[in-house]
Design an enzyme around this catalytic site. Structure first.
Site, PDB file in Angstrom:
ATOM      1  N   SER A  63       5.563  -5.112  -9.964  1.00 16.07           N
ATOM      2  CA  SER A  63       6.728  -5.130 -10.331  1.00 16.07           C
ATOM      3  C   SER A  63       7.418  -3.766 -10.698  1.00 16.07           C
ATOM      4  CB  SER A  63       7.201  -6.177 -11.191  1.00 16.07           C
ATOM      5  OG  SER A  63       7.273  -7.488 -10.595  1.00 16.07           O
ATOM      6  N   LYS A  66       9.812  -2.043  -8.560  1.00 16.05           N
ATOM      7  CA  LYS A  66      11.272  -2.604  -8.808  1.00 16.05           C
ATOM      8  C   LYS A  66      12.003  -1.196  -9.599  1.00 16.05           C
ATOM      9  CE  LYS A  66      10.102  -7.435  -9.147  1.00 16.05           C
ATOM     10  NZ  LYS A  66       9.984  -8.605  -9.922  1.00 16.05           N
ATOM     11  N   TYR A 188       9.648  -6.501   0.664  1.00 14.50           N
ATOM     12  CA  TYR A 188       9.541  -6.729  -0.865  1.00 14.50           C
ATOM     13  C   TYR A 188       8.129  -6.850  -0.887  1.00 14.50           C
ATOM     14  CZ  TYR A 188       9.473  -9.167  -5.346  1.00 14.50           C
ATOM     15  OH  TYR A 188       9.046  -9.341  -6.655  1.00 14.50           O
ATOM     16  N   TYR A 240       9.749  -9.124 -18.242  1.00  7.03           N
ATOM     17  CA  TYR A 240      10.075 -10.588 -18.065  1.00  7.03           C
ATOM     18  C   TYR A 240      10.646 -10.959 -19.364  1.00  7.03           C
ATOM     19  CZ  TYR A 240       6.338  -9.188 -14.695  1.00  7.03           C
ATOM     20  OH  TYR A 240       5.734  -8.414 -13.832  1.00  7.03           O
ATOM     21  N   VAL A 258       2.576  -7.414 -12.663  1.00  2.22           N
ATOM     22  CA  VAL A 258       1.425  -8.498 -12.765  1.00  2.22           C
ATOM     23  C   VAL A 258       0.028  -8.082 -12.179  1.00  2.22           C
ATOM     24  CG1 VAL A 258       2.872 -10.423 -12.799  1.00  2.22           C
ATOM     25  CG2 VAL A 258       1.811  -9.638 -10.459  1.00  2.22           C
TER      26      VAL A 258
HETATM   27  N1  GLU Z   1       4.801  -9.603  -6.053  1.00  5.16           N
HETATM   28  C1  GLU Z   1       5.148 -10.441  -7.259  1.00  5.16           C
HETATM   29  C2  GLU Z   1       6.252 -11.485  -6.862  1.00  5.16           C
HETATM   30  O1  GLU Z   1       7.215 -11.327  -6.450  1.00  5.16           O
HETATM   31  C3  GLU Z   1       5.670  -9.581  -8.313  1.00  5.16           C
HETATM   32  C4  GLU Z   1       5.375  -9.961  -9.607  1.00  5.16           C
HETATM   33  C5  GLU Z   1       5.453  -8.978 -10.674  1.00  5.16           C
HETATM   34  O2  GLU Z   1       4.723  -8.163 -10.807  1.00  5.16           O
HETATM   35  O3  GLU Z   1       6.139  -9.346 -11.383  1.00  5.16           O
HETATM   36  O4  GLU Z   1       5.870 -12.609  -7.025  1.00  5.16           O
END
Ligand code: GLU
Length: 304
Positions: A63, A66, A188, A240, A258
């Site tokens: 993430s 992002k 993505y 999060y 994650v």
């Molecule tokens: N590839 C993960 C998902 O979209 C990203 C999770 C993350 O790092 O928050 O489920």
């Protein structure tokens, strides 16, 4: 400030905590990661780079990607992005569907999965080859051409992307996803599967510490106001449903993934990347959060 000594001390003091937490296991490719790895890297706007431990080992940025996609899209379309995605913490897990229903397909912020999918969708509308454009963007930020998508992780992500597909189709029903959903999920999953190490990551966040200008080539990527806004969203939404607690403990804007990586920065000064794969119950690197709390305490500096 002797950053090398500071991070060496933290790394030494936290040796007994290595391996704490739970490695992400929602895809097999991540579940195999050795939980004992622990690296820290600091990059300063003055050109310093300090590292300790596993700072040169590549891992899945997940993430953290992002932030890069959001910066690219924000740099191109500016405030228009706020018509499609909000800027409030969600207080829900990163892949939650519930809020989307009663908020009519507009995700709370760009860092929960739904919001990141909207941002990646806009990236696809801006570039014919969005994956390559993203890789080039990151390479120019960290000055390293060796940044790539780990195809094994990307494949594993795609095979377990049911919930992300659901989020994307749901938002498409509200008109908030413009491109083909299968292609969107591929882009993505690929962005999440980009491999970088702590040194790459700390350098690549220096443009945020530098108020939107890439310090390597002087190129302005975001206006000062956009850089401020991105930092504010990282501070309030970057961790999060633990974002408030991270701000409370570390006092820095940042983003976790994650894969166990966290990158954070002090405007006008430095950025720091930590990697330790064991996650706490909120999905943030357990040792990463502790390291950043200790770092800002030891250097007596944060954004507050
Ligand atoms: N590839 C993960 C998902 O979209 C990203 C999770 C993350 O790092 O928050 O489920």
């Amino acid at each position: 400030m002797d950053y090398q000594r500071v991070i060496e001390n933290i790394h030494k003091d936290f040796q007994s905590k290595k391996g704490c937490g739970k490695v992400a296991d929602y895809i097999p490719a991540l579940a195999e990661t050795d939980p004992m790895q622990y690296g820290i890297s600091v990059a300063t706007l003055e050109g310093g780079q300090y590292e300790v431990g596993d700072a040169c080992k590549k891992f899945s940025i997940q993430s953290i990607s992002k932030v890069f996609t959001f910066a690219m899209v924000m740099g191109h379309i500016g405030d228009e992005i706020w018509e499609s995605v909000g800027r409030e913490p969600s207080g829900n897990p990163f892949n939650s569907l519930v809020q989307l229903e009663y908020e009519h397909g507009i995700p709370r912020n760009p860092f929960i999965n739904a919001g990141a999918l909207v941002v990646t969708d806009r990236l696809m509308s801006l570039y014919d080859r969005p994956k390559e454009a993203l890789l080039d963007f990151i390479r120019s930020l960290c000055g390293n051409a060796d940044i790539y998508i780990d195809q094994r992780v990307a494949k594993s992500e795609r095979e377990h992307a049911d919930r992300n597909m659901a989020l994307a189709y749901f938002m498409k029903s509200f008109g908030n996803i413009k491109n083909d959903v299968d292609t969107l999920i591929d882009v993505y999953c690929s962005q999440c599967a980009i491999s970088m190490n702590c040194n790459d990551l700390s350098k690549s966040f220096l443009f945020l510490a530098n108020h939107g200008v890439n310090p390597l080539n002087g190129e302005r990527l975001l206006t000062i106001s956009q850089a401020k806004r991105l930092g504010a969203v990282m501070l309030t939404c970057g961790f999060y449903d633990e974002s408030g607690d991270f701000a409370f403990r570390a006092g820095l804007p940042g983003k976790s993934g994650v894969g166990g990586g966290i990158v954070a920065y002090i405007p006008g000064n430095l950025s720091i990347a930590v990697w330790s794969p064991g996650l706490n119950p909120h999905g943030n690197s357990l040792l990463g959060v502790e390291t950043l709390e200790r770092f800002t305490t030891d250097i007596s500096n944060s954004i507050f």
